[in-house]
Write an enzyme that holds these catalytic residues in place. Structure first.
Site: not given
Ligand code: ADP
Length: 191
Positions: A9, A84, A140, A123, A129
């Site tokens: 994404k 989410r 996750r 990654r 990360r």
């Molecule tokens: P991934 O695609 O691995 O989930 P992201 O960079 O999109 O990675 O998100 C990393 C972290 O940021 C998530 O695991 C969560 O802790 C937090 N996060 C991001 N977006 C949201 C959301 N919409 N609601 C809750 N937590 C979020």
């Protein structure tokens, strides 16, 4: 854009933002930059993110609402990693209605579990990360299945979802998304 962690994404969001000339709004990136800058929000979310948990809806919704009210989002935007949870879907509906707008399309990027785990482990070696360890990655993915995957049906009922296979070369996935968006009447502006 919706899809499991590691589906691509974020990578696609950056490319699409440039193609469609709209900002890509990534809640993950916003949270990560707050963590890196040790802001008050960053201090609140650091441990949550490292554990692969979702940041509480109240914080996440507030971040998105403030970002969407910036002027560059007026002519369109792409959301990566939001909403989410069901609560976030309803809050987003409320925010967009208040701005007199709505989503046009939900792009679902698919990728099977083995593929995403291996991408994220790769990654980890590159980006370092905190949430890219195998245990946290599995968590996750489980959270995604439990909390986020159900949103697909909710958006499908609104006829907004296009599904794109996230396997293969980055360019190929982008082309699939561009074609899928065209089926919804969304075309890139002339260069
Ligand atoms: P991934 O695609 O691995 O989930 P992201 O960079 O999109 O990675 O998100 C990393 C972290 O940021 C998530 O695991 C969560 O802790 C937090 N996060 C991001 N977006 C949201 C959301 N919409 N609601 C809750 N937590 C979020």
């Amino acid at each position: 854009m919706i899809g499991p962690p590691g589906a691509g994404k974020g990578t696609q969001a950056v490319i699409l933002a440039s193609t469609y000339k709209i900002p890509a709004i990534s809640t993950g990136d916003i949270f990560r930059s707050n963590v890196a800058n040790e802001t008050e929000l960053g201090l609140q979310v650091k441990a949550i993110m490292a554990a692969g948990e979702y940041v509480p809806d109240s914080l996440t919704n507030a971040v998105v609402e403030s970002r969407l009210s910036e002027s560059d989002a007026k002519a369109g935007f792409l959301l990566d990693g939001y909403p989410r949870t069901t609560d976030q879907v309803h809050e987003l509906d409320r925010m967009l209605t208040a701005h007199g707008t709505a989503l046009s399309v939900v792009v679902l990027i698919t990728a099977d579990t083995d593929e995403v785990v291996s991408r994220l482990l790769n990654r980890a070696g590159v980006e370092g990360r905190a949430d890219d360890t195998e245990t946290v990655i599995r968590h996750r993915l489980a959270l995604y299945e439990e909390q986020t995957a159900p949103l697909i049906a909710l958006y499908a009922a609104r006829n907004w979802v296009v599904t794109v296979d996230g396997l293969g070369a980055v360019d190929d996935v982008t082309s699939r998304i561009v074609s899928a968006l065209a089926t919804k009447g969304i075309a890139a502006p002339a260069a």
